[in-house]
Design an enzyme around this catalytic site. Structure first.
Site, PDB file in Angstrom:
ATOM      1  N   GLU A   1       0.821  -1.216   0.000  1.00  0.00           N
ATOM      2  CA  GLU A   1       0.000   0.000   0.000  1.00  0.00           C
ATOM      3  C   GLU A   1       0.859   1.274   0.000  1.00  0.00           C
ATOM      4  OE1 GLU A   1      -3.098   0.014   3.010  1.00  0.00           O
ATOM      5  OE2 GLU A   1      -3.439   2.156   2.726  1.00  0.00           O
TER       6      GLU A   1
ATOM      7  N   LYS B   1      -7.343  -0.590  11.649  1.00  0.00           N
ATOM      8  CA  LYS B   1      -6.691  -1.094  10.420  1.00  0.00           C
ATOM      9  C   LYS B   1      -5.454  -0.255  10.108  1.00  0.00           C
ATOM     10  CE  LYS B   1      -5.988  -1.541   5.769  1.00  0.00           C
ATOM     11  NZ  LYS B   1      -5.152  -0.705   4.891  1.00  0.00           N
TER      12      LYS B   1
ATOM     13  N   ASP C   1       4.206 -14.209  12.015  1.00  0.00           N
ATOM     14  CA  ASP C   1       2.843 -14.623  11.672  1.00  0.00           C
ATOM     15  C   ASP C   1       1.922 -13.411  11.850  1.00  0.00           C
ATOM     16  OD1 ASP C   1       0.273 -15.633  11.571  1.00  0.00           O
ATOM     17  OD2 ASP C   1       0.773 -17.481  12.639  1.00  0.00           O
TER      18      ASP C   1
ATOM     19  N   HIS D   1      -1.994   9.584  -1.533  1.00  0.00           N
ATOM     20  CA  HIS D   1      -2.298   8.367  -2.287  1.00  0.00           C
ATOM     21  C   HIS D   1      -2.293   8.662  -3.782  1.00  0.00           C
ATOM     22  CE1 HIS D   1      -3.343   4.983   0.283  1.00  0.00           C
ATOM     23  NE2 HIS D   1      -3.699   5.863   1.190  1.00  0.00           N
TER      24      HIS D   1
END
Ligand code: NAD
Length: 418
Positions: free
Chosen positions: A80, A258, A274, A371
């Protein structure tokens, strides 16, 4: 060594790697592992089943981190755009007031043993607790290595829970897994003690597995963001309002958390950890007592913003893929961490930085500009722009508010035809 490297983003990939190599003392083999796309096929073939190849992600470096008085360059594997830049930017602001301070509760993981078919589950609970020392002893028999390192099973908990098929007894083994993530170590112990638990309770054991809700293995971090450094009182207020929104609304809170995991998971992937385990731990911990942000924000008496984070951190620097994937080994070397504890502390600081950066961007200009600029770069390159052309095409697309491939081609043609 100083992790504050102004203009790092302007360097070429080779120059950046050279700077990182100097910082971390990387040798030729380390550098080769990073640039030759690290994971050999025969190693991959031993890691999982039915291998047909390997899958790559960009590996970036977050700069500027000062954590507990030590400088860190943080490797992040992520697809991202903007995440690495945002973390570096937040860390630059935090270091103006001393950087991040962290805390760690120790590497205690929980293993669960599910005891069913009990006529008298509370009596069974009593028997389990009465045999606590024997259970601990049996558990520790299976991992003398871990015990010799000062780890091992430390305690036993037992809970009777109500389920749709009636009561069950859930036994928890509390295991200090030291520098491992701990799943294999804990699962082995759970399997080992199960027959004994069946014997003393008269029940039937089914599941014997680690819990990813690593509520006894918490990493915490705190940072003060000077109001003048982050853009003034209005920015502080905007961030406080964004935080209040997340704390009151699970739809927003999911995105808030998130954003935290953008940083933490990227570090987990880079170090071969992990990341599903850490994600599961974070979100389940956030939902204890209603889904809430993993961070907090307050305004101190001087008007500065104070951020904290508390998040379960089941990470390892030993075991799993951490020592198998050559790039993960180099990532740990770049970080310069030797223990799971230090990695957990860094991860918490990174999560807080990432969250702060996202809230600041959202509360000010919005995140789309950053972005879209990166998106525009990709489009410019796709349109065939090279070298300085890329910057010029991006600049024009952003200025004109037309970030599309067809427009990138048009602009490029215009530039080339003078
Ligand atoms: P592991 O078994 O490979 O390594 C841990 C072992 O290494 C310890 O038991 C100990 O004997 C030894 N060791 C040597 N030095 C050590 C040190 N300094 N500190 C601690 N242990 C040391 O790995 P693990 O961490 O037990 O298991 C991790 C793996 O389990 C990951 O690959 C994970 O994906 C997988 N897994 C996860 C889940 C889950 O999260 N639900 C379930 C099953 C398996």
């Amino acid at each position: 060594m100083n992790s504050r490297i102004p203009g790092f983003y302007k360097l070429s990939v080779e120059e950046r790697l050279k700077r990182v190599a100097e910082f971390a003392g990387l040798d030729e083999d380390d550098i080769k592992a990073v640039i030759s796309h690290g994971l050999p096929l025969d190693v991959a073939d031993r890691m999982i089943e039915n291998v047909i190849g390997t899958f790559e992600l960009p590996l970036g470096i977050a700069t500027n981190f000062l954590i507990d008085g030590k400088d860190y360059l943080i490797p992040m594997a992520i697809e991202e755009p903007s995440v690495v830049a945002a973390a570096s930017n937040a860390a630059r602001m935090a270091r103006e007031s001393g950087g991040f301070v962290t805390d760690y509760t120790g590497s205690m993981m929980i293993g669960q043993v599910q005891v069913t078919k009990l006529a008298d589950p509370f009596a069974a609970k009593f028997e389990v607790l009465r045999h606590r020392d024997e259970i601990i002893e049996k558990a520790n028999e299976c991992d003398p290595m871990l015990v010799s390192l000062g780890g091992g099973c430390r305690d036993v908990e037992a809970r009777v829970i109500d389920t749709i098929v009636g009561k069950m007894l859930i036994v928890h083994l509390l295991v200090d897994v030291r520098d491992a993530m701990g799943a294999n170590a804990v699962n082995t112990m759970c399997e080992k003690v199960a027959p004994f638990i069946e014997r003393i309770t008269g029940g039937k054991v089914y599941l014997r597995i680690i819990s990813n809700l690593a509520a006894y293995r918490l990493a915490r971090a705190k940072a003060v963001f000077d109001k003048d450094v982050i853009g003034g009182e209005e920015v502080v207020e905007g961030i406080m309002l964004a935080y209040a929104f997340a704390a009151a609304d699970p739809y927003r809170c999911a995105t808030h958390n998130k954003g935290i995991m953008n940083g933490i998971s990227a570090l987990m992937i880079a170090t071969g950890n992990d990341f599903r385990a850490v994600e599961a731990g974070a979100h389940s911990y956030a939902s204890m007592g209603g889904y809430k942000p993993l961070t907090t924000y307050e305004v101190d008496s001087k008007g500065n913003l104070v951020g904290t984070i508390e998040v379960p951190m089941a990470v390892g620097v030993i075991g799993g893929a951490t020592k198998v994937n050559p790039v993960a080994k180099v990532s740990l070397k770049i970080l310069g961490v030797k223990t799971a504890e230090e990695l957990a502390r860094v991860a918490a600081a990174l999560g807080l930085a990432q969250n702060f950066a996202a809230l600041r961007a959202l509360a000010t200009e919005g995140i789309q500009r950053g972005h879209m600029e990166l998106h525009a770069r990709n489009l410019a390159i796709m349109a065939g722009a090279a070298g300085e052309e890329v910057d010029r095409v991006v600049e024009i697309m952003v200025k004109d508010g037309k970030i599309r491939l067809d427009y990138a081609r048009e602009v490029l043609e215009r530039i080339r035809s003078g």
